[in-house]
Design a protein around this motif. Structure first.
Motif, PDB file in Angstrom:
ATOM      1  N   THR A  45     -45.289  30.532 -14.521  1.00 54.62           N
ATOM      2  CA  THR A  45     -44.723  30.172 -15.823  1.00 54.62           C
ATOM      3  C   THR A  45     -43.628  31.149 -16.211  1.00 54.62           C
ATOM      4  N   ILE A  46     -43.876  32.425 -16.018  1.00 51.85           N
ATOM      5  CA  ILE A  46     -42.869  33.450 -16.345  1.00 51.85           C
ATOM      6  C   ILE A  46     -41.634  33.268 -15.476  1.00 51.85           C
ATOM      7  N   ASP A  47     -41.826  32.994 -14.184  1.00 51.20           N
ATOM      8  CA  ASP A  47     -40.686  32.764 -13.295  1.00 51.20           C
ATOM      9  C   ASP A  47     -39.866  31.559 -13.757  1.00 51.20           C
ATOM     10  N   GLN A  48     -40.563  30.483 -14.122  1.00 47.89           N
ATOM     11  CA  GLN A  48     -39.884  29.272 -14.582  1.00 47.89           C
ATOM     12  C   GLN A  48     -39.118  29.545 -15.883  1.00 47.89           C
ATOM     13  N   LEU A  49     -39.751  30.258 -16.810  1.00 49.07           N
ATOM     14  CA  LEU A  49     -39.074  30.600 -18.065  1.00 49.07           C
ATOM     15  C   LEU A  49     -37.862  31.487 -17.803  1.00 49.07           C
ATOM     16  N   SER A  50     -38.002  32.398 -16.865  1.00 52.63           N
ATOM     17  CA  SER A  50     -36.905  33.290 -16.513  1.00 52.63           C
ATOM     18  C   SER A  50     -35.720  32.495 -15.960  1.00 52.63           C
ATOM     19  N   GLU A  51     -35.998  31.561 -15.055  1.00 53.53           N
ATOM     20  CA  GLU A  51     -34.937  30.724 -14.486  1.00 53.53           C
ATOM     21  C   GLU A  51     -34.263  29.889 -15.571  1.00 53.53           C
ATOM     22  N   THR A  52     -35.062  29.325 -16.470  1.00 52.75           N
ATOM     23  CA  THR A  52     -34.514  28.534 -17.570  1.00 52.75           C
ATOM     24  C   THR A  52     -33.641  29.400 -18.469  1.00 52.75           C
ATOM     25  N   ALA A  53     -34.094  30.606 -18.746  1.00 53.46           N
ATOM     26  CA  ALA A  53     -33.321  31.518 -19.598  1.00 53.46           C
ATOM     27  C   ALA A  53     -31.999  31.875 -18.932  1.00 53.46           C
ATOM     28  N   VAL A  54     -32.031  32.130 -17.635  1.00 54.02           N
ATOM     29  CA  VAL A  54     -30.801  32.457 -16.909  1.00 54.02           C
ATOM     30  C   VAL A  54     -29.837  31.280 -16.967  1.00 54.02           C
ATOM     31  N   ASP A  55     -30.350  30.056 -16.770  1.00 48.11           N
ATOM     32  CA  ASP A  55     -29.500  28.865 -16.850  1.00 48.11           C
ATOM     33  C   ASP A  55     -28.872  28.732 -18.240  1.00 48.11           C
ATOM     34  N   LYS A  56     -29.673  28.938 -19.266  1.00 53.23           N
ATOM     35  CA  LYS A  56     -29.167  28.830 -20.646  1.00 53.23           C
ATOM     36  C   LYS A  56     -28.096  29.887 -20.914  1.00 53.23           C
ATOM     37  N   ILE A  57     -28.332  31.100 -20.439  1.00 54.39           N
ATOM     38  CA  ILE A  57     -27.359  32.178 -20.629  1.00 54.39           C
ATOM     39  C   ILE A  57     -26.059  31.852 -19.902  1.00 54.39           C
ATOM     40  N   ASN A  58     -26.163  31.342 -18.679  1.00 54.49           N
ATOM     41  CA  ASN A  58     -24.959  30.974 -17.930  1.00 54.49           C
ATOM     42  C   ASN A  58     -24.202  29.848 -18.627  1.00 54.49           C
ATOM     43  N   ASN A  59     -24.933  28.859 -19.160  1.00 53.15           N
ATOM     44  CA  ASN A  59     -24.271  27.776 -19.904  1.00 53.15           C
ATOM     45  C   ASN A  59     -23.571  28.321 -21.140  1.00 53.15           C
ATOM     46  N   ALA A  60     -24.215  29.241 -21.836  1.00 59.43           N
ATOM     47  CA  ALA A  60     -23.608  29.838 -23.030  1.00 59.43           C
ATOM     48  C   ALA A  60     -22.352  30.619 -22.648  1.00 59.43           C
ATOM     49  N   LYS A  61     -22.399  31.346 -21.536  1.00 63.50           N
ATOM     50  CA  LYS A  61     -21.218  32.085 -21.077  1.00 63.50           C
ATOM     51  C   LYS A  61     -20.069  31.133 -20.767  1.00 63.50           C
ATOM     52  N   ASP A  62     -20.382  30.027 -20.068  1.00 67.25           N
ATOM     53  CA  ASP A  62     -19.350  29.048 -19.731  1.00 67.25           C
ATOM     54  C   ASP A  62     -18.724  28.452 -20.987  1.00 67.25           C
ATOM     55  N   THR A  63     -19.577  28.093 -21.955  1.00 65.63           N
ATOM     56  CA  THR A  63     -19.082  27.516 -23.204  1.00 65.63           C
ATOM     57  C   THR A  63     -18.217  28.518 -23.949  1.00 65.63           C
ATOM     58  N   LEU A  64     -18.663  29.754 -24.008  1.00 66.00           N
ATOM     59  CA  LEU A  64     -17.900  30.798 -24.687  1.00 66.00           C
ATOM     60  C   LEU A  64     -16.569  31.041 -23.985  1.00 66.00           C
TER      61      LEU A  64
END
Length: 119
Positions: A45-64
């Motif tokens: 679960t922690i690994d999955q949450l970590s991957e999701t968080a990384v994806d969200k951060i990368n999407n936010a960086k791209d949008t910014l």
């Protein structure tokens, strides 16, 4: 002071005992299949949450980054329009500077007259 040292020595012994007990409890829990299953599930679960968080951060960086690019482009367009307007307004003044001074003086005198009249 002797009591303080005795008390501190006692605290160190208690901490050491607590640490030893925690190690033993951990060993006992690791051998329990139920604990291992829960632990694996928690790690997954922690690994999955970590991957999701990384994806969200990368999407936010791209949008910014996209927003920053658009903002810079608009800023350049604004500066170009500002320069163009300044050139259009200053061209007649450069051609006839004395007329520009006379018009500015008359406009100032008119504004002064209007402001003093309404007092």
């Amino acid at each position: 002071m002797t009591d303080d040292k005795t008390h501190l020595g006692s605290s160190e012994t208690n901490l050491t005992d607590s640490h030893q007990n925690a190690k033993e409890t951990s060993k006992n829990m690791d051998s329990n299949p139920m604990v291992e299953k829960i632990s694996k599930s928690a790690h997954d679960t922690i690994d999955q949450l970590s991957e999701t968080a990384v994806d969200k951060i990368n999407n936010a960086k791209d949008t910014l980054s996209q927003f920053s690019g658009n903002f810079q482009e608009k800023a350049h367009q604004f500066m170009d329009k500002r320069d163009e307007l300044a050139e259009r307004l200053s061209a007649p003044i450069k051609r006839k500077p004395l007329s520009a001074i006379a018009i500015a003086f008359l406009a100032g005198a008119l504004m002064t007259h209007i402001c003093h009249r309404h007092r």
